[in-house]
Design an enzyme around this catalytic site. Structure first.
Site, PDB file in Angstrom:
ATOM      1  N   ARG A   1      -7.162  12.529   1.173  1.00 40.75           N
ATOM      2  CA  ARG A   1      -6.093  12.998   2.075  1.00 40.75           C
ATOM      3  C   ARG A   1      -4.717  12.500   1.663  1.00 40.75           C
ATOM      4  O   ARG A   1      -3.725  13.071   2.033  1.00 40.75           O
ATOM      5  CB  ARG A   1      -6.391  12.591   3.520  1.00 40.75           C
ATOM      6  CG  ARG A   1      -6.259  11.126   3.780  1.00 40.75           C
ATOM      7  CD  ARG A   1      -6.473  10.801   5.239  1.00 40.75           C
ATOM      8  NE  ARG A   1      -7.852  10.964   5.633  1.00 40.75           N
ATOM      9  CZ  ARG A   1      -8.399  10.336   6.669  1.00 40.75           C
ATOM     10  NH1 ARG A   1      -7.657   9.549   7.408  1.00 40.75           N
ATOM     11  NH2 ARG A   1      -9.661  10.498   6.969  1.00 40.75           N
TER      12      ARG A   1
ATOM     13  N   ASN B   1       0.854  -1.193   0.000  1.00 39.91           N
ATOM     14  CA  ASN B   1       0.000   0.000   0.000  1.00 39.91           C
ATOM     15  C   ASN B   1       0.894   1.248   0.000  1.00 39.91           C
ATOM     16  O   ASN B   1       1.701   1.442   0.905  1.00 39.91           O
ATOM     17  CB  ASN B   1      -0.902  -0.042   1.242  1.00 39.91           C
ATOM     18  CG  ASN B   1      -1.855   1.130   1.279  1.00 39.91           C
ATOM     19  OD1 ASN B   1      -1.450   2.269   1.093  1.00 39.91           O
ATOM     20  ND2 ASN B   1      -3.116   0.866   1.536  1.00 39.91           N
TER      21      ASN B   1
ATOM     22  N   ARG C   1      -9.557   7.978  -0.936  1.00 38.36           N
ATOM     23  CA  ARG C   1     -10.551   8.298   0.093  1.00 38.36           C
ATOM     24  C   ARG C   1     -11.423   9.449  -0.364  1.00 38.36           C
ATOM     25  O   ARG C   1     -11.015  10.267  -1.193  1.00 38.36           O
ATOM     26  CB  ARG C   1      -9.852   8.680   1.405  1.00 38.36           C
ATOM     27  CG  ARG C   1      -9.075   7.541   2.039  1.00 38.36           C
ATOM     28  CD  ARG C   1      -8.568   7.962   3.404  1.00 38.36           C
ATOM     29  NE  ARG C   1      -9.636   8.020   4.375  1.00 38.36           N
ATOM     30  CZ  ARG C   1      -9.867   7.113   5.316  1.00 38.36           C
ATOM     31  NH1 ARG C   1      -9.078   6.073   5.439  1.00 38.36           N
ATOM     32  NH2 ARG C   1     -10.864   7.258   6.150  1.00 38.36           N
TER      33      ARG C   1
ATOM     34  N   HIS D   1      -3.472  -5.177   7.596  1.00 39.85           N
ATOM     35  CA  HIS D   1      -3.579  -4.094   8.569  1.00 39.85           C
ATOM     36  C   HIS D   1      -2.666  -4.360   9.748  1.00 39.85           C
ATOM     37  O   HIS D   1      -2.746  -5.404  10.387  1.00 39.85           O
ATOM     38  CB  HIS D   1      -5.019  -3.869   9.085  1.00 39.85           C
ATOM     39  CG  HIS D   1      -5.341  -2.402   9.181  1.00 39.85           C
ATOM     40  ND1 HIS D   1      -4.902  -1.620  10.204  1.00 39.85           N
ATOM     41  CD2 HIS D   1      -6.026  -1.593   8.331  1.00 39.85           C
ATOM     42  CE1 HIS D   1      -5.318  -0.378   9.982  1.00 39.85           C
ATOM     43  NE2 HIS D   1      -5.998  -0.323   8.847  1.00 39.85           N
TER      44      HIS D   1
ATOM     45  N   THR E   1      -8.442   2.942   8.057  1.00 41.89           N
ATOM     46  CA  THR E   1      -9.631   2.095   8.074  1.00 41.89           C
ATOM     47  C   THR E   1      -9.661   1.357   9.409  1.00 41.89           C
ATOM     48  O   THR E   1      -8.801   0.526   9.678  1.00 41.89           O
ATOM     49  CB  THR E   1      -9.577   1.095   6.902  1.00 41.89           C
ATOM     50  OG1 THR E   1      -9.192   1.810   5.737  1.00 41.89           O
ATOM     51  CG2 THR E   1     -10.912   0.436   6.684  1.00 41.89           C
TER      52      THR E   1
ATOM     53  N   HIS F   1       0.957   6.216   1.871  1.00 40.25           N
ATOM     54  CA  HIS F   1       1.738   7.175   2.659  1.00 40.25           C
ATOM     55  C   HIS F   1       2.903   7.794   1.896  1.00 40.25           C
ATOM     56  O   HIS F   1       3.518   8.748   2.368  1.00 40.25           O
ATOM     57  CB  HIS F   1       2.161   6.558   3.990  1.00 40.25           C
ATOM     58  CG  HIS F   1       0.951   6.289   4.844  1.00 40.25           C
ATOM     59  ND1 HIS F   1      -0.056   7.214   4.972  1.00 40.25           N
ATOM     60  CD2 HIS F   1       0.564   5.210   5.552  1.00 40.25           C
ATOM     61  CE1 HIS F   1      -1.013   6.717   5.741  1.00 40.25           C
ATOM     62  NE2 HIS F   1      -0.662   5.496   6.102  1.00 40.25           N
TER      63      HIS F   1
ATOM     64  N   HIS G   1      -5.559   3.659  -1.737  1.00 42.07           N
ATOM     65  CA  HIS G   1      -6.906   3.929  -1.220  1.00 42.07           C
ATOM     66  C   HIS G   1      -7.296   5.347  -1.619  1.00 42.07           C
ATOM     67  O   HIS G   1      -6.697   6.312  -1.125  1.00 42.07           O
ATOM     68  CB  HIS G   1      -6.888   3.774   0.307  1.00 42.07           C
ATOM     69  CG  HIS G   1      -8.221   3.903   0.965  1.00 42.07           C
ATOM     70  ND1 HIS G   1      -8.406   3.698   2.316  1.00 42.07           N
ATOM     71  CD2 HIS G   1      -9.448   4.217   0.485  1.00 42.07           C
ATOM     72  CE1 HIS G   1      -9.676   3.874   2.622  1.00 42.07           C
ATOM     73  NE2 HIS G   1     -10.331   4.208   1.533  1.00 42.07           N
TER      74      HIS G   1
ATOM     75  N   GLU H   1      -8.407   0.452  -3.202  1.00 38.96           N
ATOM     76  CA  GLU H   1      -9.241   0.394  -1.995  1.00 38.96           C
ATOM     77  C   GLU H   1     -10.241   1.510  -2.078  1.00 38.96           C
ATOM     78  O   GLU H   1      -9.870   2.656  -2.385  1.00 38.96           O
ATOM     79  CB  GLU H   1      -8.357   0.642  -0.774  1.00 38.96           C
ATOM     80  CG  GLU H   1      -8.118  -0.566   0.058  1.00 38.96           C
ATOM     81  CD  GLU H   1      -7.352  -0.185   1.306  1.00 38.96           C
ATOM     82  OE1 GLU H   1      -7.803   0.681   2.064  1.00 38.96           O
ATOM     83  OE2 GLU H   1      -6.283  -0.765   1.499  1.00 38.96           O
TER      84      GLU H   1
ATOM     85  N   GLU I   1     -10.654  -9.757   2.536  1.00 38.21           N
ATOM     86  CA  GLU I   1      -9.405  -9.402   3.207  1.00 38.21           C
ATOM     87  C   GLU I   1      -9.715  -9.359   4.694  1.00 38.21           C
ATOM     88  O   GLU I   1     -10.537  -8.558   5.148  1.00 38.21           O
ATOM     89  CB  GLU I   1      -8.882  -8.046   2.722  1.00 38.21           C
ATOM     90  CG  GLU I   1      -7.535  -7.720   3.381  1.00 38.21           C
ATOM     91  CD  GLU I   1      -6.970  -6.373   2.960  1.00 38.21           C
ATOM     92  OE1 GLU I   1      -7.128  -5.973   1.791  1.00 38.21           O
ATOM     93  OE2 GLU I   1      -6.381  -5.714   3.830  1.00 38.21           O
TER      94      GLU I   1
HETATM   95  N1  PXP Z   1      -5.880  -3.325   4.185  1.00 36.59           N
HETATM   96  C1  PXP Z   1      -6.763  -2.316   4.252  1.00 36.59           C
HETATM   97  C2  PXP Z   1      -8.156  -2.580   3.826  1.00 36.59           C
HETATM   98  C3  PXP Z   1      -6.374  -1.038   4.690  1.00 36.59           C
HETATM   99  O1  PXP Z   1      -7.274  -0.044   4.759  1.00 36.59           O
HETATM  100  C4  PXP Z   1      -5.024  -0.831   5.033  1.00 36.59           C
HETATM  101  C5  PXP Z   1      -4.567   0.525   5.476  1.00 36.59           C
HETATM  102  O2  PXP Z   1      -4.608   1.408   4.419  1.00 36.59           O
HETATM  103  C6  PXP Z   1      -4.138  -1.913   4.921  1.00 36.59           C
HETATM  104  C7  PXP Z   1      -4.593  -3.149   4.528  1.00 36.59           C
HETATM  105  C8  PXP Z   1      -2.689  -1.769   5.254  1.00 36.59           C
HETATM  106  O3  PXP Z   1      -2.581  -1.554   6.622  1.00 36.59           O
HETATM  107  P1  PXP Z   1      -1.217  -0.995   7.212  1.00 36.59           P
HETATM  108  O4  PXP Z   1      -1.037   0.357   6.590  1.00 36.59           O
HETATM  109  O5  PXP Z   1      -1.480  -0.954   8.679  1.00 36.59           O
HETATM  110  O6  PXP Z   1      -0.153  -1.948   6.807  1.00 36.59           O
END
Ligand code: PXP
Length: 248
Positions: free
Chosen positions: A55, A13, A51, A199, A106, A16, A49, A75, A156
């Site tokens: 952001r 992901n 949003r 996550h 999330t 960031h 993602h 996402e 997921e």
């Molecule tokens: N899966 C989903 C659905 C998420 O919303 C996120 C966070 O954006 C992640 C996985 C990845 O989580 P983390 O950033 O804590 O690794």
């Protein structure tokens, strides 16, 4: 029933990267560049993602990722706006998540049964467009049953509660939460649903989740991008891949 897969896919992901870019405006660091580095280092798919409040990832990032032919997991919340954007962009997959404006990330899984009608509309249109769909859910048998009723390709499983308990050094909680992930993975697999998890995963806690045999894909973001500050994105992804592969 499909055979349990040996190799785990890694979804990275890159939200960031856009968060850091947005702190200054402009175009650096570039999420597409991060996506390319991640893929070269062993990621199988890139997740972003979009949003409602934009952001981090912006619409132009989504366009650029698609233009660059990045294998993209988008996402998104199941809103009319996101559905329109996804159907126009045609990423390889979409993960539907709940979204609240005030949350930092999330925070919980979807309540699939409670939102079945809206989710059904989203799932059907995405599937018709040949976009594979996963639902982000808590490791709860009711959610797996409801996801099965919607005929999604994948779920997921939210690993955040397990990750928090493991980080807090609370073995009773982390064992219970890991068992919930294992059970939900087994339920989903028996129902013919592909199992992903994500996550809160990091070098310290990834092995137990990666070892769940039904899990085919891990989604990891915050830790990898944060750790990349110290060791570089490529090294960090290579190390995560090694830990995942060693756990199988
Ligand atoms: N899966 C989903 C659905 C998420 O919303 C996120 C966070 O954006 C992640 C996985 C990845 O989580 P983390 O950033 O804590 O690794």
């Amino acid at each position: 029933m499909a055979a349990k897969p040996d190799r785990l896919r890694l979804g990275v992901n890159i939200d960031h990267v856009a968060t850091i870019r947005n702190a200054r405006g402009g175009s650096h660091p570039d999420p597409v560049r991060a996506a390319r580095v991640a893929l070269a280092a062993g990621a199988d798919v890139i997740t972003a993602h979009l949003r409602e409040d934009r952001r981090h990832i912006a619409d132009r990032d989504l366009d650029a990722l698609i233009q660059a032919d990045i294998p993209l997991n988008l996402e998104m919340a199941a809103t009319d706006e996101m559905l329109r954007i996804a159907l126009a962009a045609r990423p390889s997959s979409c993960c539907i998540v709940p979204e609240r404006r005030e949350e930092r990330t999330t925070e919980g899984g979807l309540d699939v049964a409670e939102n079945a009608k809206r989710l059904q509309t989203a799932v059907s249109s995405l599937k018709q467009a040949k976009i594979s769909v996963s639902l982000f859910v808590e490791p709860d048998p009711r959610q797996i049953e409801a996801a099965h009723a919607l005929r999604v390709e994948a779920v997921e499983l939210h690993s955040g509660a397990y990750a928090n308990a493991a980080e807090a050094g609370n073995p009773d909680d982390s064992n219970r939460l890991l068992a919930a992930l294992r059970n939900a993975a087994g339920d989903a697999w028996r129902a013919g649903i592909e199992v992903h998890a994500g996550h809160g995963l990091s070098f310290d806690n990834v092995a137990d989740v990666a070892a769940i045999p039904e899990v085919v894909e891990l989604q990891i973001g915050h830790f990898l991008i944060g750790e990349a500050l110290f060791d570089g994105l490529e090294n960090v992804i290579r190390r995560m891949r090694k830990l995942m592969d060693a756990a199988r």
